[in-house]
Write an enzyme that holds these catalytic residues in place. Structure first.
Site, short mmCIF file in Angstrom:
data_model
loop_
_atom_site.label_atom_id
_atom_site.label_comp_id
_atom_site.label_asym_id
_atom_site.label_seq_id
_atom_site.Cartn_x
_atom_site.Cartn_y
_atom_site.Cartn_z
CE LYS A 13 -1.89 -0.92 3.92
NZ LYS A 13 -1.31 -2.09 4.41
NE ARG A 88 -3.55 -0.85 10.56
CZ ARG A 88 -2.54 -0.49 9.67
NH1 ARG A 88 -2.63 0.70 8.99
NH2 ARG A 88 -1.44 -1.28 9.73
NE ARG A 127 8.50 -2.59 5.69
CZ ARG A 127 6.94 -2.32 5.98
NH1 ARG A 127 6.47 -1.79 4.98
NH2 ARG A 127 6.46 -3.08 7.11
NE ARG A 160 7.51 -0.61 9.79
CZ ARG A 160 6.16 -0.35 8.94
NH1 ARG A 160 6.08 0.51 8.11
NH2 ARG A 160 5.03 -0.87 9.55
NE ARG A 171 2.81 -4.83 11.15
CZ ARG A 171 3.81 -4.69 10.18
NH1 ARG A 171 5.11 -5.27 10.45
NH2 ARG A 171 3.75 -4.06 9.11
#
Ligand code: AP5
Length: 218
Positions: A13, A88, A127, A160, A171
């Protein structure tokens, strides 16, 4: 253009929101980015949010709704916006609907990004982010030309804290329980478009362009 990008963590996203915002000259409003900025600046809000974010839990609705409300009325949003990672929860979606109704600028489209779970885990665990300029990379799919240093500013890249395996699991679970109901919520309002986001970044952008182009002149 007033759009929402919906989808599990790691579906791409944020990557596509950057491109769409640049192409259509929209404000990119990412609650994840706004919260990370508050954490970096060690504000009270940032300190509260960090406790939830590190564990992969959602930050309380009231906190994020306040952040988004402020951004929607900034001059930068006058030409339209892409909301990345918000809403969300159904409560957030209802607050958003009310805020936009008040300005007579309702949402035009909600795009639901779909990527198989195994690919999402691979995207998240690979990532890497730059703590200085916030650029995002992927060790396999979008590596920095400078190895473990940022292409743009040379800072050492970091992972992260919520991209560690345990937080990723949480998550994805939280997404299924609290965010996935928004798919039906927006489908029933006839705002939803499904997007196969499993291909390479350029391919996904092309498909997304096809979905969004009809709204570009509005
Ligand atoms: P947030 O930052 O919004 O995280 P997220 O939704 O979990 O989304 P991600 O940023 O992890 O993934 P993405 O879909 O944007 O993928 P990206 O483009 O980066 O939120 C973080 C936390 O903040 C939440 O857990 C929560 O605590 C809190 N929060 C935020 N909003 C909230 C809200 N509204 N309410 C309550 N709490 C909230 O891509 C991921 C990786 O894949 C990158 O490395 C990228 O290079 C790579 N990649 C992207 N596209 C492709 C592709 N097509 N092919 C291969 N690799 C790709």
């Amino acid at each position: 253009m007033r759009i929402v990008f919906l989808g599990a963590p790691g579906v791409g996203k944020g990557t596509q929101a950057d491109r769409v915002a640049a192409h259509f000259k929209l404000a990119k409003i990412s609650t994840g980015d706004l919260l990370r900025e508050a954490v970096r600046n060690q504000t009270d809000l940032g300190r509260e949010a960090k406790r939830y974010m590190d564990q992969g839990q959602l930050v309380p609705d009231a906190v994020v709704i306040g952040l988004v409300r402020d951004k929607l009325v900034e001059p930068g949003s006058a030409n339209g916006f892409v909301l990345d990672g918000f809403p969300r929860t159904v409560a957030q979606a209802e607050e958003l609907g009310t805020a936009l109704q008040a300005t007579k600028r309702p949402l035009q489209r909600v795009v639901n990004f779909q990527v198989p779970r195994a690919d999402v885990v691979r995207r998240l665990s690979g990532r890497r982010s730059c703590p200085k300029c916030q650029a995002t990379f992927h060790v396999e799919f979008a590596p920095s030309k400078k190895g473990n240093a940022c292409d743009r500013c040379g800072e050492t890249l970091v992972q992260r804290s919520d991209d560690k395996p345990e937080a990723i699991e949480t998550r994805l679970k939280v997404y299924g329980e609290q965010t996935a109901p928004l798919i039906q919520y927006y489908a029933s309002k006839r705002l939803l478009s499904e997007l196969d986001a499993s291909g390479p970044v350029d391919e996904v952008f092309e498909a997304l362009f096809g979905v969004l182009a009809p709204y570009s002149a509005i």
